[in-house]
Every structure is written in structure tokens, then in C-alpha cells.
Design a protein around this motif. Structure first.
Motif, PDB file in Angstrom:
ATOM      1  N   TYR A  14       0.838  -1.191   0.000  1.00  0.00           N
ATOM      2  CA  TYR A  14       0.000   0.000   0.000  1.00  0.00           C
ATOM      3  C   TYR A  14       0.881   1.252   0.000  1.00  0.00           C
ATOM      4  O   TYR A  14       1.724   1.427   0.855  1.00  0.00           O
ATOM      5  N   GLY A  16       0.045   5.423  -0.504  1.00  0.00           N
ATOM      6  CA  GLY A  16      -0.843   6.541  -0.778  1.00  0.00           C
ATOM      7  C   GLY A  16      -0.052   7.818  -0.925  1.00  0.00           C
ATOM      8  O   GLY A  16       1.163   7.840  -0.753  1.00  0.00           O
ATOM      9  N   SER A  37      -5.989  11.026   3.506  1.00  0.00           N
ATOM     10  CA  SER A  37      -5.110  10.097   2.784  1.00  0.00           C
ATOM     11  C   SER A  37      -4.067   9.502   3.723  1.00  0.00           C
ATOM     12  O   SER A  37      -3.708   8.316   3.609  1.00  0.00           O
ATOM     13  N   ALA A  41      -3.666   5.431   4.650  1.00  0.00           N
ATOM     14  CA  ALA A  41      -2.394   4.730   4.493  1.00  0.00           C
ATOM     15  C   ALA A  41      -1.951   4.090   5.802  1.00  0.00           C
ATOM     16  O   ALA A  41      -1.504   2.932   5.833  1.00  0.00           O
ATOM     17  N   TRP A  48       2.936   6.636   3.077  1.00  0.00           N
ATOM     18  CA  TRP A  48       2.262   7.870   2.649  1.00  0.00           C
ATOM     19  C   TRP A  48       3.308   8.827   2.105  1.00  0.00           C
ATOM     20  O   TRP A  48       4.302   9.112   2.766  1.00  0.00           O
ATOM     21  N   ILE A 192       2.396   4.395  -6.459  1.00  0.00           N
ATOM     22  CA  ILE A 192       1.160   4.664  -5.725  1.00  0.00           C
ATOM     23  C   ILE A 192       0.135   3.569  -6.034  1.00  0.00           C
ATOM     24  O   ILE A 192      -0.207   3.337  -7.187  1.00  0.00           O
ATOM     25  N   GLU A 194      -2.917   3.331  -4.024  1.00  0.00           N
ATOM     26  CA  GLU A 194      -4.243   3.809  -3.639  1.00  0.00           C
ATOM     27  C   GLU A 194      -4.230   5.335  -3.623  1.00  0.00           C
ATOM     28  O   GLU A 194      -3.398   5.936  -2.952  1.00  0.00           O
ATOM     29  N   ILE A 195      -5.166   5.941  -4.345  1.00  0.00           N
ATOM     30  CA  ILE A 195      -5.244   7.393  -4.425  1.00  0.00           C
ATOM     31  C   ILE A 195      -6.471   7.860  -3.657  1.00  0.00           C
ATOM     32  O   ILE A 195      -7.605   7.554  -4.025  1.00  0.00           O
ATOM     33  N   VAL A 196      -6.223   8.561  -2.560  1.00  0.00           N
ATOM     34  CA  VAL A 196      -7.287   9.127  -1.725  1.00  0.00           C
ATOM     35  C   VAL A 196      -7.179  10.637  -1.854  1.00  0.00           C
ATOM     36  O   VAL A 196      -6.171  11.229  -1.461  1.00  0.00           O
TER      37      VAL A 196
END
Length: 301
Positions: A14, A16, A37, A41, A48, A192, A194-196
């Protein structure tokens, strides 16, 4: 052109990120995106990162990038890798653009904005005979190009990119790189997964997924947080209420962002400083409590 099924990343995989544009100081809306975000993470046991999206000098405020990084540090939101600045990434964007041109997926465009004003700015074909010394470069979007994906907060999203957006810009006529190309190249370069981010970028996501496919890049997961509106109902970045958050007194703003993310207020009530608030937030954060809406109103004061 539906999105393939994704396998959620493991904790180790993971990654972010928070990627502000240096157009001014961070306000309550940008803090919500950064904190949200970061929490996602940390909840996943992942990393992050922070990226400064400084590819549009005419819109940037002098010193804003460094001020934003100081604010993040004051709030204890420290990235797990060196900060990436898009202004140093021209060669990577050029390589991606050259690939798209070679593949026939991109083309030179001599049109001006006014040429497509009657179509709401949607470019479907170049104006015959148009010529300018500084053409833009656009992505070719054939008729019937529909992108669908499952957003982690907003649910199923589908967009007919050809009808609603058209052939979109990758490099502007003034020579500057377009956001859509730069963000796709850099998300892949930083790994990356996961994009929050804020829901104001939800409509851009289908374009980015389309670009990822044309470039043979993996598609991250997406989760779009509610867009923060001021008390006047306008997007906070355009509202009179968009005052900078106070680096010298971060705890109140952190608590407001925590509440806006739908979390239990009492979880941070006993925290006496930022470090304590962040520690408690990691223990008590529940992603299921984040509002599944595109907009929320909070008092930024």
C-alpha cells in the motif's frame, strides 16, 4: 471499456499520497484531503508520500510549496519518502508523450479554445486549416470510449470520455505539461497503489485511467473524499471562508478535519498535542465512517 477487477494491495504494497498544487496556503479542505489520505495509508499499514504539483508556474504563488510543506510538518503529517516535485520531471513526461505520439494515441492540435466554444470545449476533430506555431498535444479519444470504475467512497462511476470530455490536452500550447499526463506518470513512478483525494477530482479519474491503459500502466485504487464547502456553499478554495490553517495552533484544525471525516469526536478529545492526536487517530480511525457524499460543509474557523 470497463475497468478490470483489482486485488486489494497488501499492507506492504500500500502506497498513498497527498499532492497539493502550490497556488496558496493549505486551508481546511486541503487539510482534510491530506489527513484523510494519511489515515487511510496508516490504517492499511502502508506508506504515505507527498508530491508537489508545480507544473503551472502562472498559477503558483511564490513560496507556497515550501509553506505547504511546513504546514504538513506542523500537523505531524510527514512523508515516508523524499518529496517529489513535478517541476523536475519534464524528461519523464516527454518520454510518455513520445510513446503516445509514436503509438498514434496522441496528435498535434492547432485549434484554439474559441474553435470549440460552441461544443462546450469538447474537442472531437480539429478545425480544417487551423495552424499555429505552438500546437498543443492531445490524446485521441475515439467515439464510444467509456470508462467505468468502482470508487472506494463514491461507488460506481462511469463516464463517456469521448462525449463528455473529448480529445484532451497532454501538453499545452504554451509548452506546459497538462495535469492529466503528469499525475499518471508520477503515480506510477512513485508506486502509488491507492489514491485518496478530494471529490473535485472525481471527474478527472476516467481520463487518468484511460491514459494508464494507453501507456500500459497499472491502475491504482481510488477513493474520493467529500469536497469541503464553505458556509456560503462554494468550494472552499474559492470561498471567502478559505482562510489558511494556523501552523502555530494545529490541534483545533486537526480535530475539525477528524470530525468532517465522520470519526468519533471523543477519540481525540483528551489529546494534548498533535503527536497524541495522531496516535489516537491511528487507533480509532474507521474508514467505514467517512461520509459517502461528494460534498460536506464545515466551519473552517
Amino acid at each position: 471499456m470497463n475497468a478490470p477487477q483489482r486485488t486489494p494491495p497488501s499492507s506492504a504494497a500500500y502506497r498513498g499520497r497527498f499532492a497539493p498544487s502550490p497556488t496558496g496556503p493549505l486551508h481546511a479542505g486541503s487539510l482534510l484531503a491530506a489527513f484523510g489520505s494519511w489515515l487511510m495509508a496508516r490504517h492499511a499499514g502502508g506508506q504515505w508520500l507527498v508530491r508537489v504539483e508545480d507544473i503551472d508556474p502562472p498559477r503558483e504563488a511564490p513560496g507556497a510549496a515550501d509553506a505547504q510543506l511546513r504546514t504538513l510538518a506542523a500537523f505531524g503529517l510527514l512523508p515516508d519518502a523524499p518529496v517529489l516535485r513535478q517541476s523536475t520531471r519534464g524528461a519523464a513526461y516527454r518520454a510518455a508523450l513520445d510513446r503516445l505520439l509514436t503509438q498514434g494515441d496522441a496528435f498535434l492540435c492547432h485549434c484554439s479554445r474559441s474553435d470549440h466554444a460552441d461544443a462546450g470545449g469538447v474537442h472531437r476533430a480539429c478545425v480544417p486549416g487551423a495552424s499555429r506555431p505552438d500546437p498543443a498535444v492531445r490524446l485521441r479519444v475515439p467515439d464510444g470510449t467509456v470508462i467505468a470504475f468502482d470508487d472506494g467512497l463514491q461507488g460506481r462511476v462511469e463516464q463517456d470520455v469521448s462525449r463528455e470530455v473529448g480529445d484532451f490536452v497532454l501538453r499545452r500550447a504554451d509548452g506546459l505539461w497538462a495535469y492529466q499526463l503528469a499525475v499518471v506518470v508520477d503515480d506510477q513512478a512513485q508506486g502509488i497503489s491507492e489514491i485518496v483525494r478530494g471529490a473535485d477530482l472525481l471527474d478527472s479519474t476516467p481520463r487518468q485511467i484511460l491514459l494508464q491503459r494507453r501507456l500500459g500502466l497499472p491502475t491504482p485504487g481510488y477513493a474520493h473524499l467529500p469536497l469541503v464547502l464553505g458556509e456560503d456553499g462554494r468550494k472552499l478554495s474559492k470561498s471567502l471562508a478559505a482562510l489558511p490553517i494556523d501552523d502555530d495552533a494545529p490541534l483545533p484544525a486537526l480535530r475539525r478535519a477528524w470530525r468532517a471525516l465522520g470519526q468519533r469526536e471523543q477519540a481525540l478529545a483528551a489529546a494534548g498535542d498533535v503527536a497524541g492526536a495522531l496516535l489516537s487517530s491511528r487507533r480509532h480511525f474507521d474508514p467505514a465512517r467517512i461520509p459517502r457524499t461528494r460534498e460536506i460543509r464545515i466551519d473552517p474557523a
